[in-house]
Design a protein around this motif. Structure first.
Motif, mmCIF file in Angstrom:
data_model
loop_
_atom_site.group_PDB
_atom_site.id
_atom_site.type_symbol
_atom_site.label_atom_id
_atom_site.label_comp_id
_atom_site.label_asym_id
_atom_site.label_seq_id
_atom_site.Cartn_x
_atom_site.Cartn_y
_atom_site.Cartn_z
ATOM 1 N N MET A 1 7.992 -21.687 -15.392
ATOM 2 C CA MET A 1 8.214 -20.093 -15.617
ATOM 3 C C MET A 1 8.746 -19.500 -14.668
ATOM 4 S SD MET A 1 5.660 -17.161 -17.359
ATOM 5 C CE MET A 1 4.518 -17.011 -15.929
ATOM 6 N N ASP A 2 9.864 -18.800 -14.699
ATOM 7 C CA ASP A 2 10.654 -18.130 -13.767
ATOM 8 C C ASP A 2 10.667 -16.562 -14.079
ATOM 9 O OD1 ASP A 2 12.368 -17.549 -11.614
ATOM 10 O OD2 ASP A 2 14.085 -17.577 -12.766
ATOM 11 N N LEU A 3 9.684 -15.849 -13.255
ATOM 12 C CA LEU A 3 9.736 -14.491 -13.340
ATOM 13 C C LEU A 3 10.874 -13.963 -12.987
ATOM 14 C CD1 LEU A 3 5.959 -14.091 -12.136
ATOM 15 C CD2 LEU A 3 6.920 -13.998 -14.580
ATOM 16 N N SER A 4 11.212 -12.555 -13.484
ATOM 17 C CA SER A 4 12.270 -11.677 -13.011
ATOM 18 C C SER A 4 11.736 -11.108 -11.522
ATOM 19 C CB SER A 4 12.420 -10.728 -13.799
ATOM 20 O OG SER A 4 11.734 -9.665 -13.945
ATOM 21 N N ILE A 5 12.650 -10.705 -10.840
ATOM 22 C CA ILE A 5 12.298 -10.189 -9.663
ATOM 23 C C ILE A 5 11.565 -9.008 -9.636
ATOM 24 C CG2 ILE A 5 14.616 -8.612 -9.287
ATOM 25 C CD1 ILE A 5 14.329 -9.845 -6.477
ATOM 26 N N GLN A 6 11.859 -8.153 -10.954
ATOM 27 C CA GLN A 6 10.834 -6.828 -11.213
ATOM 28 C C GLN A 6 9.629 -7.165 -11.369
ATOM 29 O OE1 GLN A 6 14.400 -5.413 -13.939
ATOM 30 N NE2 GLN A 6 13.366 -3.607 -13.413
ATOM 31 N N SER A 7 9.375 -8.267 -12.202
ATOM 32 C CA SER A 7 7.902 -8.907 -12.494
ATOM 33 C C SER A 7 7.252 -9.263 -11.158
ATOM 34 C CB SER A 7 7.960 -10.085 -13.551
ATOM 35 O OG SER A 7 8.543 -9.817 -14.859
ATOM 36 N N LYS A 8 7.893 -9.747 -10.352
ATOM 37 C CA LYS A 8 7.214 -10.128 -8.886
ATOM 38 C C LYS A 8 6.924 -8.894 -8.266
ATOM 39 C CE LYS A 8 9.479 -14.503 -8.986
ATOM 40 N NZ LYS A 8 10.672 -15.278 -8.196
ATOM 41 N N ILE A 9 7.923 -8.141 -8.430
ATOM 42 C CA ILE A 9 7.679 -6.671 -7.487
ATOM 43 C C ILE A 9 6.657 -6.024 -8.087
ATOM 44 C CG2 ILE A 9 8.545 -4.139 -7.326
ATOM 45 C CD1 ILE A 9 11.306 -5.799 -6.570
ATOM 46 N N ILE A 10 6.189 -5.910 -9.316
ATOM 47 C CA ILE A 10 5.257 -5.284 -9.999
ATOM 48 C C ILE A 10 3.796 -5.830 -9.633
ATOM 49 C CG2 ILE A 10 4.154 -4.800 -12.317
ATOM 50 C CD1 ILE A 10 7.082 -4.301 -13.331
ATOM 51 N N ALA A 11 3.910 -7.343 -9.839
ATOM 52 C CA ALA A 11 2.985 -8.163 -9.231
ATOM 53 C C ALA A 11 2.214 -7.635 -8.091
ATOM 54 C CB ALA A 11 2.908 -9.533 -9.728
ATOM 55 N N LEU A 12 3.327 -7.679 -6.941
ATOM 56 C CA LEU A 12 2.795 -7.331 -5.591
ATOM 57 C C LEU A 12 2.320 -5.845 -5.408
ATOM 58 C CD1 LEU A 12 5.448 -9.310 -3.656
ATOM 59 C CD2 LEU A 12 3.135 -9.993 -3.961
ATOM 60 N N TRP A 13 2.836 -5.077 -6.049
ATOM 61 C CA TRP A 13 2.376 -3.590 -6.224
ATOM 62 C C TRP A 13 0.934 -3.693 -6.654
ATOM 63 C CZ3 TRP A 13 3.481 0.247 -3.252
ATOM 64 C CH2 TRP A 13 4.647 0.608 -2.990
ATOM 65 N N ALA A 14 0.616 -4.375 -7.737
ATOM 66 C CA ALA A 14 -0.706 -4.346 -8.253
ATOM 67 C C ALA A 14 -1.609 -4.941 -7.284
ATOM 68 C CB ALA A 14 -0.641 -5.386 -9.603
ATOM 69 N N VAL A 15 -1.069 -5.904 -6.536
ATOM 70 C CA VAL A 15 -1.968 -6.600 -5.393
ATOM 71 C C VAL A 15 -2.395 -5.671 -4.501
ATOM 72 C CG1 VAL A 15 -2.107 -8.504 -3.826
ATOM 73 C CG2 VAL A 15 -1.276 -9.117 -5.947
ATOM 74 N N PHE A 16 -1.221 -4.827 -4.035
ATOM 75 C CA PHE A 16 -1.487 -3.788 -3.038
ATOM 76 C C PHE A 16 -2.449 -2.719 -3.492
ATOM 77 C CE2 PHE A 16 -0.152 0.677 -2.182
ATOM 78 C CZ PHE A 16 -0.838 0.509 -0.848
ATOM 79 N N LEU A 17 -2.425 -2.358 -4.617
ATOM 80 C CA LEU A 17 -3.462 -1.351 -5.372
ATOM 81 C C LEU A 17 -4.906 -2.078 -5.158
ATOM 82 C CD1 LEU A 17 -1.470 0.363 -8.015
ATOM 83 C CD2 LEU A 17 -2.433 1.506 -5.796
ATOM 84 N N PHE A 18 -5.028 -3.094 -5.673
ATOM 85 C CA PHE A 18 -6.235 -3.893 -5.756
ATOM 86 C C PHE A 18 -7.025 -3.820 -4.277
ATOM 87 C CE2 PHE A 18 -5.291 -5.871 -9.934
ATOM 88 C CZ PHE A 18 -6.223 -5.064 -10.449
ATOM 89 N N GLY A 19 -5.949 -4.399 -3.315
ATOM 90 C CA GLY A 19 -6.395 -4.357 -2.091
ATOM 91 C C GLY A 19 -6.899 -3.124 -1.390
ATOM 92 N N MET A 20 -5.999 -2.078 -1.528
ATOM 93 C CA MET A 20 -6.204 -0.706 -1.302
ATOM 94 C C MET A 20 -7.857 -0.115 -1.668
ATOM 95 S SD MET A 20 -4.667 -0.270 1.369
ATOM 96 C CE MET A 20 -5.120 1.086 2.038
ATOM 97 N N VAL A 21 -7.983 -0.307 -3.072
ATOM 98 C CA VAL A 21 -9.257 0.042 -3.631
ATOM 99 C C VAL A 21 -10.349 -0.703 -3.240
ATOM 100 C CG1 VAL A 21 -10.374 0.123 -5.826
ATOM 101 C CG2 VAL A 21 -8.219 0.923 -5.798
ATOM 102 N N PHE A 22 -10.155 -1.959 -2.818
ATOM 103 C CA PHE A 22 -11.220 -2.934 -2.311
ATOM 104 C C PHE A 22 -11.355 -2.380 -1.060
ATOM 105 C CE2 PHE A 22 -12.550 -7.201 -1.160
ATOM 106 C CZ PHE A 22 -13.812 -7.108 -1.426
ATOM 107 N N HIS A 23 -10.522 -2.241 -0.244
ATOM 108 C CA HIS A 23 -10.775 -1.710 1.161
ATOM 109 C C HIS A 23 -11.388 -0.229 1.113
ATOM 110 C CE1 HIS A 23 -9.725 -0.517 5.360
ATOM 111 N NE2 HIS A 23 -9.283 0.428 4.915
ATOM 112 N N SER A 24 -11.398 0.669 0.130
ATOM 113 C CA SER A 24 -12.183 1.925 0.109
ATOM 114 C C SER A 24 -13.542 1.446 -0.280
ATOM 115 C CB SER A 24 -11.612 2.722 -1.026
ATOM 116 O OG SER A 24 -10.356 3.373 -0.781
#
Length: 131
Positions: A1-24
């Protein structure tokens, strides 16, 4: 499956948010063991600006994720790249500041490094998308 660049960006932003919430969340874990996590200089009173700053810090990625779903025009991609760079700089600064806290909480440093690496990947993809 080949994800669009926008899908990859959205996934990385979601990982960022999870990481920061977990940091808190990790920051509050000592409370469960009866430890005090209060910031001594504030004497139990949180400045009015702090919750608003935190809201902004988390809300901007949420808005960016939503905008990335709907927008693909060049000006938005340039603005988006700038935001990713800003967040990477803030994460680097935050990780560096965490190294000054005594005792150093290495689990927090590890998490911040993971978030920082995720942010660098986000910068790379955002740059490619901007081109």
């Amino acid at each position: 499956m080949d994800l669009s660049i926008q899908s990859k960006i959205i996934a990385l932003w979601a990982v960022f948010l999870f990481g920061m919430v977990f940091h808190s969340q990790l920051g509050f874990m000592p409370i469960l063991y009866g430890e005090n996590v209060a910031m001594p200089d504030y004497k139990g009173k949180m400045p009015v600006s702090h919750p608003w700053l935190m809201l902004g810090f988390f809300a901007i990625p949420m808005i960016v994720i939503t905008a990335t779903v709907f927008y693909n025009f060049h000006l938005y991609r340039v603005i988006h790249f700038g935001i990713t760079v800003l967040y990477t700089v803030m994460n680097f600064t935050h990780a560096a500041m965490d190294l000054t806290v005594r005792p150093i909480e290495w689990y927090q440093i590890t998490l911040m490094v993971i978030v920082l690496i995720n942010g660098i990947f986000l910068n790379i993809l955002a740059y490619q998308w901007m081109q």
